[in-house]
Structure formats: structure tokens, C-alpha cells
Enzyme design. Structure first.
Site, PDB file in Angstrom:
ATOM      1  N   SER A 148      14.662 -13.716 -27.546  1.00 46.85           N
ATOM      2  CA  SER A 148      14.545 -12.330 -27.082  1.00 46.85           C
ATOM      3  C   SER A 148      14.694 -11.347 -28.225  1.00 46.85           C
ATOM      4  O   SER A 148      15.468 -11.575 -29.165  1.00 46.85           O
ATOM      5  CB  SER A 148      15.609 -12.038 -26.022  1.00 46.85           C
ATOM      6  OG  SER A 148      15.683 -10.655 -25.739  1.00 46.85           O
TER       7      SER A 148
ATOM      8  N   TYR B 150      23.990 -11.604 -22.854  1.00 49.80           N
ATOM      9  CA  TYR B 150      22.657 -12.228 -22.894  1.00 49.80           C
ATOM     10  C   TYR B 150      22.135 -12.350 -24.325  1.00 49.80           C
ATOM     11  O   TYR B 150      21.698 -13.447 -24.729  1.00 49.80           O
ATOM     12  CB  TYR B 150      21.692 -11.438 -22.016  1.00 49.80           C
ATOM     13  CG  TYR B 150      20.273 -11.938 -22.064  1.00 49.80           C
ATOM     14  CD1 TYR B 150      19.900 -13.113 -21.410  1.00 49.80           C
ATOM     15  CD2 TYR B 150      19.291 -11.239 -22.758  1.00 49.80           C
ATOM     16  CE1 TYR B 150      18.593 -13.580 -21.458  1.00 49.80           C
ATOM     17  CE2 TYR B 150      17.985 -11.691 -22.801  1.00 49.80           C
ATOM     18  CZ  TYR B 150      17.631 -12.861 -22.159  1.00 49.80           C
ATOM     19  OH  TYR B 150      16.330 -13.320 -22.207  1.00 49.80           O
TER      20      TYR B 150
END
Length: 254
Positions: A147, A160
Site C-alpha cells: 500500500s 494498517y
């Protein structure tokens, strides 16, 4: 078919969104694709059916990740599917399944939520890879979906990005370890992308405008943008690329 004829791929979280796009693209290139799903069997069957209608080959594998015996369950389904297609090994492993519990800054995130994200995003890829190493052919490919949040700090969610950062380290270290077998390991960094999971966020025109303004190429990413990059890393064209992060974000925050 394509340049993956005779290859076998496993795509975790392959029933929807980016995972589905990856599964369909790898199948279009000739691979037999194991489409993994966590809970939505209907979506996985739809993905496999779409692949079959396009002339490809696929089967589904169900296993909820982040729970006890998750890898055991996934391996049992994978082995059954491989046997049904006369296969016993795989060539391409795509760790796409992930969990992002959104809207949970550090002040309110619970230990249970933290552990759940770690279990799905870090522990499951680690131990699934461990179990699959004897079945992964020399010269194979491992591709981890990461990500853009690992390089852009956000006050809205810290856990995350931490898990995706761990996945990047896993990729880098595993590439060194598996180099003698000719197995490449890389991360694909994903930015703002249209999927069913981001539909709610991107339904807000203000969010769309803000994300576009941060992206050098001036648009929100589409699933094929990611799937095509994964297909490249899975192909022989990427045989000399390993231990790296391929930024497939359209130039977010350059």
C-alpha cells in the site's frame, strides 16, 4: 493463450476487487488460477465462471484468514483443486487478501482489531508461504500487494500501514532467501483505486477531487492498472527483478 501457459497461480482474496482483476488477468495469460475467498463463495464462483467463459481455467478455494487453522483449511482446499486439475505444484503466489479496519486512529484502536489486521496481513502470508515453499516450483514468483500508506503518513490509521510495511520487509528478505531457487519476490504498491471496497469513500466527490489532486497522472486508479503490473512481475519478462517495490499508484504524492 499467453505467456503463462502451463503455470499455476494462487491469488488470495481473488473473488473481488483487485484480487479478482489479478485472477482474471493471470488466467487470460494462460495460468490455471486458484481463486481464494474468505467468506463470499458466490463472488468466487462468479470470478471462476467469468474466467471459464473467457476460455481460461480456475477453481475456488475457501478459507477465512486470520483465524486458527486458516492455513490448514486453505491448503486442504488448494490441494484438492490441484489434484482435480492434475497438478501438484504452483508457480505464482499472489498475497492480495488484506484487512483494513478503517476510521480507527491510535486513540481508539483495540488490541483485538490490531491483532486481527496483523493476523490477516502479516501472519497469514508468512505461514501460507512457509507451507507452500515445497510446492512452489524453482523459478516461481511471489507477489505481495502492498500500500502507498507505507510511504505516506496518515493520522487516520497507523496499524494498517504498519502491517503493510512488515509485508514489504517480508518481501525483501524472502527475495534474498529464495534467490538460489530462482524464485523472485516483489511487492506491488497500490494507491487510490476504484474497487467495490472503496466505492463508499470514492462516492464523495470531495474525496475523489482530493485524491486526484495528489496523483501525478491525474486520475483514480483502476483494477486493470494493478492487475497488469502483477501480470508483468509474474511473467518471464520480470525474471531479473526481485526484492523490490513496484509503485503502481500513478504517482501519488510525488
Amino acid at each position: 493463450m499467453g505467456n503463462l501457459d502451463g503455470k499455476v497461480a494462487l491469488v488470495t482474496g481473488g473473488s473481488r476487487g483487485i484480487g479478482r482483476g489479478i485472477a482474471e488477468r493471470l488466467a487470460r495469460d494462460g495460468a490455471l488460477v486458484a481463486v481464494h475467498y474468505g467468506s463470499n463463495e458466490a463472488a468466487a464462483k462468479e470470478t471462476a465462471a467469468t474466467i471459464a467463459e473467457a476460455g481460461g481455467r480456475a477453481f475456488i478455494v475457501g478459507a477465512e484468514l486470520g483465524v486458527p487453522s486458516d492455513v490448514d483449511t486453505l491448503m486442504a482446499g488448494l490441494e484438492a483443486g490441484l489434484r482435480a486439475h492434475g497438478e501438484s505444484t504452483i508457480d505464482i503466489l499472489v498475497h492480495n487478501a488484506g484487512l483494513n479496519i478503517m476510521g480507527r486512529p491510535i486513540e481508539v484502536l483495540t488490541p483485538e482489531e490490531f491483532d486481527q489486521m496483523v493476523a490477516v496481513n502479516v501472519k497469514a502470508p508468512f505461514f501460507l508461504t512457509q507451507r507452500l515453499l515445497p510446492r512452489l516450483r524453482d523459478g516461481g514468483r511471489i507477489i505481495n500487494i502492498s500500500s502507498v500508506s507505507t510511504r505516506i503518513a496518515s493520522a487516520h490509521g497507523i496499524a494498517y500501514p504498519m502491517t503493510k510495511g512488515a509485508l514489504d520487509v517480508f518481501s525483501h528478505s524472502l527475495a534474498k532467501y529464495l534467490g538460489p531457487r530462482g524464485i523472485t519476490v516483489n511487492s506491488v504498491v497500490v494507491g487510490y483505486t476504484h474497487t467495490d471496497m472503496t466505492a463508499q469513500v470514492l462516492a464523495d466527490p470531495a474525496n475523489v477531487e482530493r485524491n486526484i489532486s495528489l496523483t501525478a497522472l491525474g486520475r483514480i486508479g483502476q483494477v486493470p492498472d494493478i492487475a497488469d503490473a502483477v501480470a508483468f512481475l509474474a511473467s518471464d519478462d520480470a525474471r531479473w527483478i526481485t526484492g523490490t517495490k513496484l509503485d503502481v499508484t500513478g504517482g501519488v504524492n510525488l
